[in-house]
Design an enzyme around this catalytic site. Structure first.
Site, PDB file in Angstrom:
ATOM      1  N   LYS A 153       0.862  -1.173   0.000  1.00 56.62           N
ATOM      2  CA  LYS A 153       0.000   0.000   0.000  1.00 56.62           C
ATOM      3  C   LYS A 153       0.900   1.224   0.000  1.00 56.62           C
ATOM      4  O   LYS A 153       1.647   1.460   0.957  1.00 56.62           O
ATOM      5  CB  LYS A 153      -0.891  -0.009   1.239  1.00 56.62           C
ATOM      6  CG  LYS A 153      -1.783   1.212   1.329  1.00 56.62           C
ATOM      7  CD  LYS A 153      -2.708   1.114   2.514  1.00 56.62           C
ATOM      8  CE  LYS A 153      -3.601   2.329   2.588  1.00 56.62           C
ATOM      9  NZ  LYS A 153      -4.458   2.307   3.768  1.00 56.62           N
ATOM     10  N   LYS A 191      -2.152  -1.694  -3.860  1.00 58.09           N
ATOM     11  CA  LYS A 191      -2.891  -0.466  -4.156  1.00 58.09           C
ATOM     12  C   LYS A 191      -2.005   0.751  -4.110  1.00 58.09           C
ATOM     13  O   LYS A 191      -1.021   0.741  -3.383  1.00 58.09           O
ATOM     14  CB  LYS A 191      -4.084  -0.314  -3.213  1.00 58.09           C
ATOM     15  CG  LYS A 191      -3.701   0.205  -1.829  1.00 58.09           C
ATOM     16  CD  LYS A 191      -4.854   0.207  -0.906  1.00 58.09           C
ATOM     17  CE  LYS A 191      -5.477   1.571  -0.789  1.00 58.09           C
ATOM     18  NZ  LYS A 191      -6.331   1.681   0.393  1.00 58.09           N
TER      19      LYS A 191
HETATM   20  C1  PBG Z   1      -6.852   3.402   5.212  1.00 59.11           C
HETATM   21  C2  PBG Z   1      -7.317   3.207   3.827  1.00 59.11           C
HETATM   22  C3  PBG Z   1      -7.234   4.126   2.803  1.00 59.11           C
HETATM   23  C4  PBG Z   1      -7.787   3.553   1.684  1.00 59.11           C
HETATM   24  C5  PBG Z   1      -8.210   2.272   2.025  1.00 59.11           C
HETATM   25  N1  PBG Z   1      -7.889   2.059   3.368  1.00 59.11           N
HETATM   26  C6  PBG Z   1      -6.777   5.530   2.809  1.00 59.11           C
HETATM   27  C7  PBG Z   1      -5.537   5.933   3.440  1.00 59.11           C
HETATM   28  O1  PBG Z   1      -4.604   5.159   3.627  1.00 59.11           O
HETATM   29  O2  PBG Z   1      -5.483   7.123   3.772  1.00 59.11           O
HETATM   30  C8  PBG Z   1      -7.900   4.240   0.360  1.00 59.11           C
HETATM   31  C9  PBG Z   1      -8.894   3.708  -0.577  1.00 59.11           C
HETATM   32  C10 PBG Z   1      -9.313   4.675  -1.611  1.00 59.11           C
HETATM   33  O3  PBG Z   1      -8.730   5.748  -1.812  1.00 59.11           O
HETATM   34  O4  PBG Z   1     -10.286   4.339  -2.306  1.00 59.11           O
HETATM   35  N2  PBG Z   1      -7.387   2.612   6.122  1.00 59.11           N
END
Ligand code: PBG
Length: 323
Positions: free
Chosen positions: A197, A250
């Site tokens: 991530k 992601k």
């Molecule tokens: C955090 C989380 C995020 C997303 C999924 N889980 C955002 C972040 O890390 O700030 C992003 C998903 C998206 O942008 O659609 N728990």
């Protein structure tokens, strides 16, 4: 045959729609897509957090109604994010904070027992500071955070979630969650790990829907730098070794190479998350008349699938199935 005559003519494979269908290598279906929902407290809530950006906030009582057409249409699953209105920085209020999410899980599992349910495990929506772990002296504490995340995962497992989905990026949380679930007898609850991530600019719209923007600093001490491939490979290998049942990468479109790497190096099911900013980008371009939204969406989703993703978490599942 003149010198100008090609010996190989790939256009033979494309000469009619039947030919193109016959030789199609990647077939995207709604069954490969997981639709995210943001579960908010209260009743009879169903609204888009940002109009037109596919970020649906629903209260527990509305989820079944809202998601039923998707389930009937064969959606691959639902990814639920809890958005409590009361924030707490210690983890002590967790059971109260999780109540709407767990009620939503209970309702959807009673009404539609077969649809796979994923629940997000992270603290950013649950804390005042909006970081994905607990904070002490301005630092995000790893091991103390993992203990709270494991508790959250166990509560979700007990409510009937099929896969808990840690997205926090703390070290060691997959092993800790697996151990906690097993000790409680939740052997059948899987762990879908957000293994890779990135600290990404593409999460902006999500943070509005999840009420989870960090109030100080950023997420670069726990989320990965988008510049690093070898580090991503280590994250993938580590989460597999810690007992993850499936891995997730992601954002999707900026990490197609890593999706391919993950596909080739691991035999685990592979998820990619087409995040809020990826969706928003195409919506905005389409609204300006620069491209056709559905075609652009299906092209990006097929590319993510072609790169090696088995399943794609995408806000487009709903658009597709409600069309
Ligand atoms: C955090 C989380 C995020 C997303 C999924 N889980 C955002 C972040 O890390 O700030 C992003 C998903 C998206 O942008 O659609 N728990």
């Amino acid at each position: 045959m003149t010198a100008a005559t090609p010996a190989v003519r790939l256009r033979r494979l494309r000469k009619s729609s039947a030919m193109r269908a016959l030789f199609k290598e990647t077939t995207l279906t709604p069954g490969r897509l997981v639709q995210p929902y943001f579960i908010v407290p209260g009743e009879r809530v169903k609204k888009e957090a940002k109009p037109g950006l596919g970020l649906w906030q629903v209260s527990a009582d509305m989820l079944v109604d809202e998601a039923r057409p998707l389930v009937k249409g064969g959606v691959g699953g639902l990814m639920l994010f809890g958005v409590p209105d009361r924030k707490d920085d210690s983890g002590a209020a967790l059971s109260e904070q999780l109540e709407p999410l767990l009620r939503a899980v209970d309702r959807i599992k009673s009404a539609e027992p077969d649809v796979p349910i994923f629940a997000d495990v992270c603290l950013c929506s649950y804390t005042t500071h909006g970081h994905c772990g607990l904070v002490k002296d301005g630092r995000i504490e790893n091991d103390a955070s993992v203990a709270v995340l494991a508790k959250m995962a166990l509560a979700q497992a007990k409510a009937g979630v099929d896969f808990v989905s840690p997205s926090d990026m703390m070290d060691g949380r997959v092993a800790a969650i697996r151990r906690t679930l097993d000790e409680a007898g939740a052997f059948d609850t899987g762990v879908l790990s957000y293994a890779v991530k990135m600290a990404s600019a593409f999460y902006g719209p999500f943070r509005a829907a999840a009420d989870s923007a960090p109030s100080f600093g950023d997420r670069t001490t726990y989320q990965m730098p988008a510049t690093n491939r070898r580090e991503a490979l280590r994250e993938l290998a580590l989460d597999e070794a810690e007992g993850a049942d499936a891995l997730l990468v992601k954002p999707a479109l900026t990490n197609l190479d890593l999706i391919r790497d993950a596909r080739e190096r691991s035999d685990l099911p592979l998820f990619a998350y087409q995040v809020s900013g990826e969706y928003a980008m195409l919506r905005a371009a389409a609204e300006k008349g620069l491209m056709d939204f559905d075609r652009a969406m299906l092209e990006t989703l097929s590319s993510i699938q072609r790169a090696g993703a088995d399943v794609i978490v995408s806000y487009y599942a709903r658009d597709w199935l409600l069309k």
